[in-house]
Design a protein around this motif. Structure first.
Motif, PDB file in Angstrom:
ATOM      1  N   THR A 254       0.532  -0.680  -0.014  1.00 22.25           N
ATOM      2  CA  THR A 254       0.391  -0.106   0.131  1.00 22.25           C
ATOM      3  C   THR A 254       0.749   1.341  -0.338  1.00 22.25           C
ATOM      4  O   THR A 254       0.213   1.963   0.145  1.00 22.25           O
ATOM      5  N   GLY A 255       1.972   1.081   0.382  1.00 26.88           N
ATOM      6  CA  GLY A 255       3.023   2.543   0.314  1.00 26.88           C
ATOM      7  C   GLY A 255       3.219   3.151   1.418  1.00 26.88           C
ATOM      8  O   GLY A 255       3.880   3.758   2.118  1.00 26.88           O
ATOM      9  N   TRP A 256       3.234   2.302   2.324  1.00 28.21           N
ATOM     10  CA  TRP A 256       2.875   2.789   4.558  1.00 28.21           C
ATOM     11  C   TRP A 256       4.324   2.008   4.502  1.00 28.21           C
ATOM     12  O   TRP A 256       4.400   0.738   4.367  1.00 28.21           O
ATOM     13  N   ALA A 257       4.829   2.727   5.550  1.00 27.00           N
ATOM     14  CA  ALA A 257       5.989   2.285   5.754  1.00 27.00           C
ATOM     15  C   ALA A 257       5.540   1.449   7.205  1.00 27.00           C
ATOM     16  O   ALA A 257       4.687   2.342   7.660  1.00 27.00           O
ATOM     17  N   MET A 258       6.559   0.630   7.469  1.00 26.78           N
ATOM     18  CA  MET A 258       6.087  -0.296   8.816  1.00 26.78           C
ATOM     19  C   MET A 258       6.953  -0.207   9.934  1.00 26.78           C
ATOM     20  O   MET A 258       8.515  -0.623   9.129  1.00 26.78           O
ATOM     21  N   LEU A 259       6.644  -0.343  11.237  1.00 29.55           N
ATOM     22  CA  LEU A 259       7.366  -0.505  11.964  1.00 29.55           C
ATOM     23  C   LEU A 259       6.702  -1.420  12.757  1.00 29.55           C
ATOM     24  O   LEU A 259       5.730  -0.621  13.597  1.00 29.55           O
ATOM     25  N   ALA A 260       7.677  -2.072  13.585  1.00 28.04           N
ATOM     26  CA  ALA A 260       7.040  -3.265  14.404  1.00 28.04           C
ATOM     27  C   ALA A 260       7.802  -3.255  16.137  1.00 28.04           C
ATOM     28  O   ALA A 260       9.026  -2.043  16.081  1.00 28.04           O
ATOM     29  N   SER A 261       6.996  -3.616  17.300  1.00 25.47           N
ATOM     30  CA  SER A 261       7.280  -3.289  18.125  1.00 25.47           C
ATOM     31  C   SER A 261       7.344  -4.683  18.921  1.00 25.47           C
ATOM     32  O   SER A 261       6.466  -5.589  18.693  1.00 25.47           O
ATOM     33  N   GLU A 262       8.155  -5.060  19.988  1.00 24.08           N
ATOM     34  CA  GLU A 262       7.973  -6.059  20.552  1.00 24.08           C
ATOM     35  C   GLU A 262       7.827  -6.475  21.922  1.00 24.08           C
ATOM     36  O   GLU A 262       7.911  -7.360  22.529  1.00 24.08           O
ATOM     37  N   GLU A 280       7.792  14.281   9.973  1.00 23.77           N
ATOM     38  CA  GLU A 280       8.769  14.647   8.597  1.00 23.77           C
ATOM     39  C   GLU A 280       8.777  14.893   7.132  1.00 23.77           C
ATOM     40  O   GLU A 280       9.136  14.995   6.595  1.00 23.77           O
ATOM     41  N   ALA A 281       8.309  13.024   7.227  1.00 22.47           N
ATOM     42  CA  ALA A 281       8.658  12.630   6.064  1.00 22.47           C
ATOM     43  C   ALA A 281       7.790  12.704   5.648  1.00 22.47           C
ATOM     44  O   ALA A 281       7.667  12.261   3.841  1.00 22.47           O
ATOM     45  N   ARG A 282       6.358  12.778   5.574  1.00 17.43           N
ATOM     46  CA  ARG A 282       5.648  13.478   4.881  1.00 17.43           C
ATOM     47  C   ARG A 282       4.909  11.858   4.495  1.00 17.43           C
ATOM     48  O   ARG A 282       4.446  11.866   3.159  1.00 17.43           O
ATOM     49  N   LEU A 283       4.756  10.578   5.112  1.00 19.66           N
ATOM     50  CA  LEU A 283       4.291   9.338   4.710  1.00 19.66           C
ATOM     51  C   LEU A 283       3.580   8.555   5.674  1.00 19.66           C
ATOM     52  O   LEU A 283       4.262   8.570   6.916  1.00 19.66           O
ATOM     53  N   PRO A 284       2.857   8.198   5.073  1.00 18.97           N
ATOM     54  CA  PRO A 284       1.860   6.979   6.382  1.00 18.97           C
ATOM     55  C   PRO A 284       2.923   6.225   7.312  1.00 18.97           C
ATOM     56  O   PRO A 284       3.621   5.286   6.074  1.00 18.97           O
ATOM     57  N   ILE A 285       3.211   5.479   8.510  1.00 20.99           N
ATOM     58  CA  ILE A 285       3.075   4.593   9.458  1.00 20.99           C
ATOM     59  C   ILE A 285       2.436   3.852   9.719  1.00 20.99           C
ATOM     60  O   ILE A 285       1.588   4.334  10.272  1.00 20.99           O
ATOM     61  N   LEU A 286       2.376   2.834   9.622  1.00 21.48           N
ATOM     62  CA  LEU A 286       1.525   1.279  10.321  1.00 21.48           C
ATOM     63  C   LEU A 286       2.594   0.759  10.707  1.00 21.48           C
ATOM     64  O   LEU A 286       4.204   0.095  10.710  1.00 21.48           O
ATOM     65  N   HIS A 287       2.671   1.235  12.609  1.00 26.30           N
ATOM     66  CA  HIS A 287       3.138   0.914  13.681  1.00 26.30           C
ATOM     67  C   HIS A 287       2.252  -0.406  14.768  1.00 26.30           C
ATOM     68  O   HIS A 287       1.288  -0.525  14.267  1.00 26.30           O
ATOM     69  N   PHE A 288       3.221  -1.360  14.184  1.00 28.17           N
ATOM     70  CA  PHE A 288       2.454  -2.666  14.430  1.00 28.17           C
ATOM     71  C   PHE A 288       3.312  -3.483  16.146  1.00 28.17           C
ATOM     72  O   PHE A 288       4.153  -3.344  15.936  1.00 28.17           O
ATOM     73  N   PHE A 289       2.874  -4.280  16.441  1.00 31.30           N
ATOM     74  CA  PHE A 289       3.162  -5.652  17.467  1.00 31.30           C
ATOM     75  C   PHE A 289       2.009  -6.135  17.661  1.00 31.30           C
ATOM     76  O   PHE A 289       0.897  -6.949  17.722  1.00 31.30           O
ATOM     77  N   ASP A 290       2.909  -7.744  18.659  1.00 27.02           N
ATOM     78  CA  ASP A 290       1.525  -8.902  18.423  1.00 27.02           C
ATOM     79  C   ASP A 290       1.029  -8.849  18.978  1.00 27.02           C
ATOM     80  O   ASP A 290       0.921  -7.719  20.447  1.00 27.02           O
ATOM     81  N   GLY A 291      -0.530  -9.275  18.846  1.00 24.24           N
ATOM     82  CA  GLY A 291      -1.789  -9.273  18.951  1.00 24.24           C
ATOM     83  C   GLY A 291      -1.325 -10.032  21.138  1.00 24.24           C
ATOM     84  O   GLY A 291      -1.128 -11.139  20.247  1.00 24.24           O
TER      85      GLY A 291
END
Length: 374
Positions: A254-262, A280-291
């Motif tokens: 989809t074009g989103w940057a993705m960042l994971a947390s543990e 700053e980057a003007r790009l959407p980010i999907l921040h995800f972590f384990d359900g």
């Protein structure tokens, strides 16, 4: 008229058949011919009668219905103007259970009206959802929510904080709206971003898939946004609410940057990194972590205060987003229909924004590390 015939005898016969065992009219009784009955009279089987359960057009009149609502009948039904005792008992029980829950769970969400909880360097016990929502609330003007396990608590928390009047870093109460589905939440999110607001949402699993059409638009239009996802298995041959990454892996294109947390602490830190980097980057980010494994893990977290969050935000980023908003006072064209001769050129022109995202993420990570420690 040619071909027409008198339908009265046939209609009268049909009405007799509907009347069933009712006696035929005697001398002086009303005729069975289809005549209009006086307004307010009642019918049964097409006949004027005295017994029918069918309301206005065959049952009790309004006055008759009101007359039978006597005090004794209402008392027998346990219905009074004060509300039914059964419902009152239910409300009392719910309030008692809520008070017990709050006393047993002394966490940030349950003390959201107490701004003193947001102290520099304070260590508190919260779960991953709460750690993430804490940062998302601080840096959002508006949020659109729809519940889906295991991300539901994030939406519930921001809604509770907004109801309690908690202010974000800009001194405003966040506007929280629950939509009719995740698709509606994504559409409203897109519209809010186009209007120059900083918006966020929370989802998982099939809910994330419903957002895909708008995710392409948000990324293609270079809109700063963060979506927080408690990663969960996609439902296929069966429903499964437990954690894997099949949902977030389905939106990689989809074009989103993705960042994971543990971990719980990492969920808070990376949430702040995501919000700073997207500005700053003007790009959407999907921040995800384990359900569940991270979203519901309660652990010690060094809380990032709103004061520190506000210091980390560059006002130039905020101004740039506001200046790009669609507004009658700032008319410009966005979202055009393009042919294949220029569409690909526009897609290629966005590459420079994606290319600098790793550098921006690293810089924002160092900013957050200076607050919470490495």
């Amino acid at each position: 008229m040619k071909g027409s015939r008198n339908l009265a005898p046939a209609m009268a016969g049909a009405m007799r058949r509907r009347a069933g065992a009712l006696p035929l009219p005697v001398s002086g009784a009303p005729s069975l011919s289809p005549k209009l009955l006086p307004v307010g009279s009642r019918r049964i089987g097409g006949l004027k009668g005295t017994h029918s359960p069918h309301g206005k057009w065959g049952g009790l009149s309004v006055n008759e219905e009101s007359a039978i609502q006597t005090a004794s009948r209402l008392a027998a039904l346990k219905a009074t103007g004060e509300g039914t005792p059964v419902y009152e008992d239910f409300v009392k029980e719910r309030l008692a259970r809520r008070r017990q829950f709050l006393s047993d769970n002394k966490t940030l969400v349950n003390e959201s009206a107490d701004l003193e909880i947001l102290k520099d360097g304070e260590v508190t016990c919260i779960d991953g959802n709460q750690a993430t929502a804490h940062v998302a609330y601080a840096l959002s003007d508006i949020t659109f929510i729809y519940p889906i396990t295991p991300s539901t608590p994030m939406g519930e928390m921001v809604d509770e904080w907004a109801s309690a009047g908690l202010k974000n870093v800009w001194g405003q109460t966040v506007s929280v709206t629950e939509m009719q589905s995740e698709a509606g939440a994504a559409g409203a999110l897109h519209g809010a971003l186009k209007a120059g607001a900083f918006a966020s949402t929370y989802t998982a699993s099939q809910g994330l898939l419903l957002m895909i059409p708008n995710m392409y638009k948000i990324a293609g239009e270079l809109l700063p946004c963060v979506m927080h996802v408690s990663a969960r298995c996609l439902c296929a041959h069966a429903l499964n609410i437990f954690g894997d990454h099949s949902d977030v892996m389905a939106v990689r294109g989809t074009g989103w940057a993705m960042l994971a947390s543990e971990s719980t602490q990492m969920a808070m830190d990376q949430a702040l990194v995501s919000h700073l980097a997207t500005m700053e980057a003007r790009l959407p980010i999907l921040h995800f972590f384990d359900g569940f494994r991270t979203s519901h893990e309660v652990n010690k977290v060094q809380l990032i205060s709103y004061k520190d969050i506000a210091k980390a935000v560059d006002s130039a980023w905020v101004k740039a987003h506001h200046d790009s908003a669609l507004s009658p006072t700032n008319p410009h064209i966005q979202g055009t229909n393009q042919g294949p001769d220029v569409f690909f050129q526009g897609a290629e022109a966005a590459n420079k924004y994606h290319a600098r995202m790793p550098e921006i993420l690293e810089k924002c990570s160092e900013t957050v590390a200076a607050i919470t420690g490495p």
